[in-house]
Design a protein around this motif. Structure first.
Motif, PDB file in Angstrom:
ATOM      1  N   ARG A   1       0.828  -1.208   0.000  1.00  0.00           N
ATOM      2  CA  ARG A   1       0.000   0.000   0.000  1.00  0.00           C
ATOM      3  C   ARG A   1       0.864   1.259   0.000  1.00  0.00           C
ATOM      4  NH1 ARG A   1      -5.315  -0.074   1.216  1.00  0.00           N
ATOM      5  NH2 ARG A   1      -5.071   2.083   0.540  1.00  0.00           N
ATOM      6  N   ARG A   2       1.984   1.222   0.744  1.00  0.00           N
ATOM      7  CA  ARG A   2       2.863   2.391   0.788  1.00  0.00           C
ATOM      8  C   ARG A   2       3.488   2.658  -0.577  1.00  0.00           C
ATOM      9  NH1 ARG A   2       8.285   3.072   1.873  1.00  0.00           N
ATOM     10  NH2 ARG A   2       8.582   0.962   2.674  1.00  0.00           N
ATOM     11  N   VAL A   3       3.991   1.587  -1.229  1.00  0.00           N
ATOM     12  CA  VAL A   3       4.607   1.760  -2.541  1.00  0.00           C
ATOM     13  C   VAL A   3       3.548   2.144  -3.572  1.00  0.00           C
ATOM     14  CG1 VAL A   3       5.987   0.662  -4.350  1.00  0.00           C
ATOM     15  CG2 VAL A   3       6.463   0.161  -1.948  1.00  0.00           C
ATOM     16  N   LEU A   4       2.342   1.599  -3.453  1.00  0.00           N
ATOM     17  CA  LEU A   4       1.257   1.979  -4.359  1.00  0.00           C
ATOM     18  C   LEU A   4       0.981   3.476  -4.260  1.00  0.00           C
ATOM     19  CD1 LEU A   4      -1.103   1.466  -6.289  1.00  0.00           C
ATOM     20  CD2 LEU A   4      -2.485   0.791  -4.308  1.00  0.00           C
ATOM     21  N   ASP A   5       0.941   4.010  -3.038  1.00  0.00           N
ATOM     22  CA  ASP A   5       0.744   5.453  -2.870  1.00  0.00           C
ATOM     23  C   ASP A   5       1.844   6.236  -3.581  1.00  0.00           C
ATOM     24  OD1 ASP A   5      -1.616   5.617  -1.535  1.00  0.00           O
ATOM     25  OD2 ASP A   5      -0.744   5.682   0.466  1.00  0.00           O
ATOM     26  N   GLU A   6       3.064   5.743  -3.507  1.00  0.00           N
ATOM     27  CA  GLU A   6       4.182   6.437  -4.148  1.00  0.00           C
ATOM     28  C   GLU A   6       4.059   6.389  -5.668  1.00  0.00           C
ATOM     29  OE1 GLU A   6       7.473   4.445  -2.409  1.00  0.00           O
ATOM     30  OE2 GLU A   6       7.288   5.468  -0.484  1.00  0.00           O
ATOM     31  N   VAL A   7       3.624   5.247  -6.215  1.00  0.00           N
ATOM     32  CA  VAL A   7       3.438   5.140  -7.661  1.00  0.00           C
ATOM     33  C   VAL A   7       2.335   6.087  -8.124  1.00  0.00           C
ATOM     34  CG1 VAL A   7       2.762   3.596  -9.540  1.00  0.00           C
ATOM     35  CG2 VAL A   7       4.320   2.774  -7.770  1.00  0.00           C
ATOM     36  N   ILE A   8       1.264   6.181  -7.339  1.00  0.00           N
ATOM     37  CA  ILE A   8       0.188   7.124  -7.667  1.00  0.00           C
ATOM     38  C   ILE A   8       0.732   8.544  -7.687  1.00  0.00           C
ATOM     39  CG2 ILE A   8      -1.959   8.151  -6.810  1.00  0.00           C
ATOM     40  CD1 ILE A   8      -2.727   5.351  -5.772  1.00  0.00           C
ATOM     41  N   ASP A   9       1.529   8.887  -6.674  1.00  0.00           N
ATOM     42  CA  ASP A   9       2.110  10.233  -6.626  1.00  0.00           C
ATOM     43  C   ASP A   9       3.004  10.482  -7.838  1.00  0.00           C
ATOM     44  OD1 ASP A   9       0.830  10.706  -4.259  1.00  0.00           O
ATOM     45  OD2 ASP A   9       2.570  10.297  -2.989  1.00  0.00           O
TER      46      ASP A   9
END
Length: 333
Positions: free
Chosen positions: A76-84
């Motif tokens: 979830r943390r890396v997904l947030d970063e990819v979205i950003d």
């Protein structure tokens, strides 16, 4: 609640811009890999589980080939970063930052690096088989010269009279381990009964190696002077050094085969291509171009495959890992 983000993740923005430049108008709804799963959508661009995993590998959060559970906090943390990253890329496009000549050259350089890494993955990594690893391992075993390992215990004294007294106590039948705990000044080993573990003569201080050269297992040696004091040793065991197993040696062998494959591939490509280096020999310090990045500029993202410009390492030696404790450590006290 949004997860905390690592500011360094924005260093990989260039990779996102490359993808955006190559495919404006929205991401494909087709899975890039068999069994892939759509995990988010940013406007008209789909983010796949493989995108998140690739970013986690690039950041060194997981290793290549390791699983990443889509329900985990890390995912979830890396997904947030990819979205950003995608949001930043879209905003950079909206502002026209991708249209300058400098931006285009940087995007093209990143694209070439990615394609080069993919070539390595397909051509070089694909040629590294279990048979190739096994063959090199057996060859290294054949060439390796194993040494003798010696396990010793140490009692270190400040003066020779103190060391002579230790010899007298041992001669009366006292336990070497008990005397070491009571009298040794070597704080690193006294509480383990003076145990130095297994080591080879080539890593010992010269005084230790000389004293142990002909000492049989079970014998007591000393006292003799060292840099740290006067030493009395007991030889616990002598054995031939054991080479690492295939599983222990595999990562180093695979690394060597990868870089050797890259070297051969580049040698072949340079042999076919016409390459002209246009730099003329000039006196004085080299001049940086006006657009060069500052000396402390952040590095580009770490590629998931070995970079094709890295030098090939030497063939991996088959040797036993260093022992946990050696006389060198004790002598330094």
């Amino acid at each position: 609640m949004r997860h905390s983000r690592n500011p360094l993740v924005f260093l990989s923005l260039a990779l996102v811009l490359v993808l955006a430049a190559c495919g404006r108008g929205g991401g494909s709804d087709s899975a890039p890999e068999p069994g892939d799963r759509a995990v988010a959508k940013v406007q008209d661009q789909t983010i796949w589980a493989s995108d998140v995993k690739r970013e986690a590998v690039a950041q060194g959060l997981i290793g290549e080939g390791e699983p990443l559970d889509v329900t985990s906090d890390l995912f979830r943390r890396v997904l947030d970063e990819v979205i950003d990253q995608k949001l930043l890329a879209r905003e950079a496009e909206r502002r026209g930052l991708d249209n300058s000549a400098l931006a285009q050259r940087r995007l093209e350089a990143t694209r070439e690096r990615i394609l080069g890494d993919m070539l390595v993955e397909n051509v070089v990594n694909g040629a590294i088989s279990d048979q190739a690893v096994q063959t090199l391992y057996q060859e290294q075993l054949r060439l390796a010269r194993t040494s003798e390992e010696i396990r010793v215990r140490l009692i270190l004294s400040r003066t020779k009279p103190e060391a002579d007294a230790v010899i007298g106590i041992l001669a009366q039948g006292a336990s070497f381990e008990a005397v070491a705990q009571e009298r040794s000044i070597d704080e690193a080993t006294r509480f383990s009964g003076g145990d130095l573990g297994y080591s080879t003569a080539d890593v010992m201080p010269q005084a230790y190696a000389n004293a142990l050269r002909t000492a049989a297992a079970g014998s007591t040696v000393g006292p003799f002077q060292t840099e740290g004091g006067w030493a009395v040793l007991r030889v616990e065991d002598r054995r031939r050094e054991s080479p690492p197993t295939l599983d222990q040696a595999r990562p180093q062998i695979v690394r060597y085969l990868t870089y050797e494959g890259v070297r051969q591939l580049l040698e072949e490509l340079r042999g076919k291509a016409k390459v002209d280096v246009l730099l003329a020999a000039e006196s004085g310090a080299p001049q940086e171009p006006a657009s060069a990045a500052p000396a402390r500029a952040a590095p580009s993202p770490t590629p998931t495959a070995p970079t094709t410009t890295a030098p090939a390492p030497a063939a991996p030696p088959v040797a036993t890992p260093a022992p946990a404790a050696t006389p060198a450590k004790a002598a330094a006290q």
